[in-house]
Design a protein around this motif. Structure first.
Motif, mmCIF file in Angstrom:
data_model
loop_
_atom_site.group_PDB
_atom_site.id
_atom_site.type_symbol
_atom_site.label_atom_id
_atom_site.label_comp_id
_atom_site.label_asym_id
_atom_site.label_seq_id
_atom_site.Cartn_x
_atom_site.Cartn_y
_atom_site.Cartn_z
ATOM 1 N N MET A 185 -63.077 49.273 -5.473
ATOM 2 C CA MET A 185 -62.175 49.390 -6.622
ATOM 3 C C MET A 185 -61.835 50.844 -6.908
ATOM 4 O O MET A 185 -60.686 51.178 -7.228
ATOM 5 C CB MET A 185 -62.812 48.735 -7.848
ATOM 6 N N LYS A 188 -59.169 52.010 -4.754
ATOM 7 C CA LYS A 188 -57.957 51.218 -4.953
ATOM 8 C C LYS A 188 -57.702 50.243 -3.813
ATOM 9 O O LYS A 188 -56.589 49.701 -3.690
ATOM 10 C CB LYS A 188 -56.725 52.119 -5.136
ATOM 11 N N LYS A 191 -57.413 46.364 -6.493
ATOM 12 C CA LYS A 191 -56.717 46.984 -7.614
ATOM 13 C C LYS A 191 -57.198 46.517 -8.985
ATOM 14 O O LYS A 191 -57.043 47.225 -9.968
ATOM 15 C CB LYS A 191 -55.209 46.736 -7.482
ATOM 16 N N ARG A 192 -57.774 45.314 -9.057
ATOM 17 C CA ARG A 192 -58.173 44.783 -10.367
ATOM 18 C C ARG A 192 -59.631 44.362 -10.341
ATOM 19 O O ARG A 192 -60.110 43.818 -9.343
ATOM 20 C CB ARG A 192 -57.305 43.577 -10.751
#
Length: 347
Positions: A185, A188, A191-192
């Motif tokens: 995360m 990236k 992304k969530r």
């Protein structure tokens, strides 16, 4: 990296592009001289010459005069078909239009809702989407992000083993697993911070658990391009199949291949029945296959490393794509509704 080093790299790229532009002009001049001699050739000779040149030159270098001559004599413009170009163009089309269409199914929850509406089974979701720290791991499950790609963040949780799917490596502890997930995360790659636990599709006996094989169907609006079979037990080994069940020579995974077991026509038929309900020229539809189960896994509208196919296979898939675009356009003109897709995407 300093600003000056970035500028130098950009300058180097610009110099290479300038050299390529000059070479392109030289090739175009040679082709134009060939076209100037066409009056002395009969139709069959023109067709043969045009197809030979087209097969060796990028389509962007074919002039209007060349394409017009090819259309006149029925010469095939094989270099005009490129899967790589089609997928890149599709990305740009989404950027310009804002219509995400097939990309909307990349969301796993939405993808599940879509296949359920079509009567296709998928692994049972054991938790709702939660933050990583709120997920309590359970034996014989799969931890996955709700929006991931290329197996990033996918972990198999067995009774006594934790396995990172992308690398095939055993993770020493739950703490290390969570650290790996958080690192993805931070980079990236995911992304969530939304994760779910799912039922593990696998072959289980008294002594071992064998994770399901992945069967990834490259579907072109109801027609099959090829199938990628993936064995996850040793970090990812691959076997690629043509629609007729023969091995495909794609130029990929040369050092990571294995003798797979292939797919059945019934399995392909199920994948294609889903593909026919998606208003897109291409969708990779992934399934999980164990000895006793064959269930939907996920949709992949833009496969990783789609630029890695060799030239011949890239052109073959490009022609699959262009032909699918034409059939889709005709179906839309004829009023096909795609109601199941609309209902899911609108939510």
């Amino acid at each position: 990296m300093t600003q000056s080093s970035v500028e130098q790299k950009l300058a180097d790229i610009k110099a290479v592009l300038a050299k390529q532009e000059q070479q392109q002009k030289e090739r175009l001049g040679m082709v134009n001289r060939l076209l100037g001699d066409f009056a002395s050739f009969n139709k069959a000779e023109r067709k043969r010459l045009l197809e030979s040149v087209s097969a060796q030159m990028p389509s962007v270098e074919l002039s209007e005069a060349f394409v017009r001559q090819a259309a006149t004599v029925g010469a095939e413009l094989k270099s005009a078909a490129s899967f790589r170009d089609c997928l890149t163009r599709a990305t740009r089309r989404r950027q310009l239009s804002g219509f995400r269409n097939e990309l909307a199914l990349n969301n796993k929850a939405r993808g599940y809702r879509f296949v359920r509406a079509l009567g296709v089974s998928h692994p049972k979701q054991l938790t709702k989407a939660l933050k990583l720290d709120d997920i309590e791991l359970q034996a014989n499950t799969v931890l996955k992000p709700t929006n991931g790609s290329s197996s990033n963040g996918l972990f198999i949780v067995l009774n006594e083993r934790l396995i990172e799917v992308k690398s095939g490596q055993t993770v020493a502890s739950e703490k290390e697993l969570r650290e790996k997930a958080k690192s993805l995360m931070a980079k990236k790659a995911i992304k969530r911070n939304r994760w779910v636990l799912e039922e593990l599709i696998a072959d289980v006996d008294e002594n071992s658990i064998t994770p399901a094989r992945d069967l990834k169907f490259y579907c072109f609006y109801g027609k099959l391009g090829f199938v990628l079979e993936v064995d996850r037990e040793e970090g990812g080994r691959y076997c690629e199949w043509l629609p007729n069940g023969e091995r495909a020579e794609t130029g990929r995974y040369r050092n990571q291949q294995f003798e797979g077991t292939g797919f059945t026509q019934e399995q392909a038929k199920l994948a294609l029945s889903v593909s026919e309900q998606i208003p897109a020229a291409f969708m990779r539809i992934d399934f999980l296959r164990s000895n006793n189960q064959f269930v939907f896994g996920e949709f992949t509208p833009r496969p990783g490393q789609y630029n890695a196919f060799n030239t011949d296979f890239d052109r073959y898939l490009g022609e699959c794509y262009l032909e699918a675009e034409a059939r889709l356009q005709q179906d839309l003109i004829n009023g096909k509704s795609f109601n199941s897709f609309k209902k899911v995407v609108r939510k």
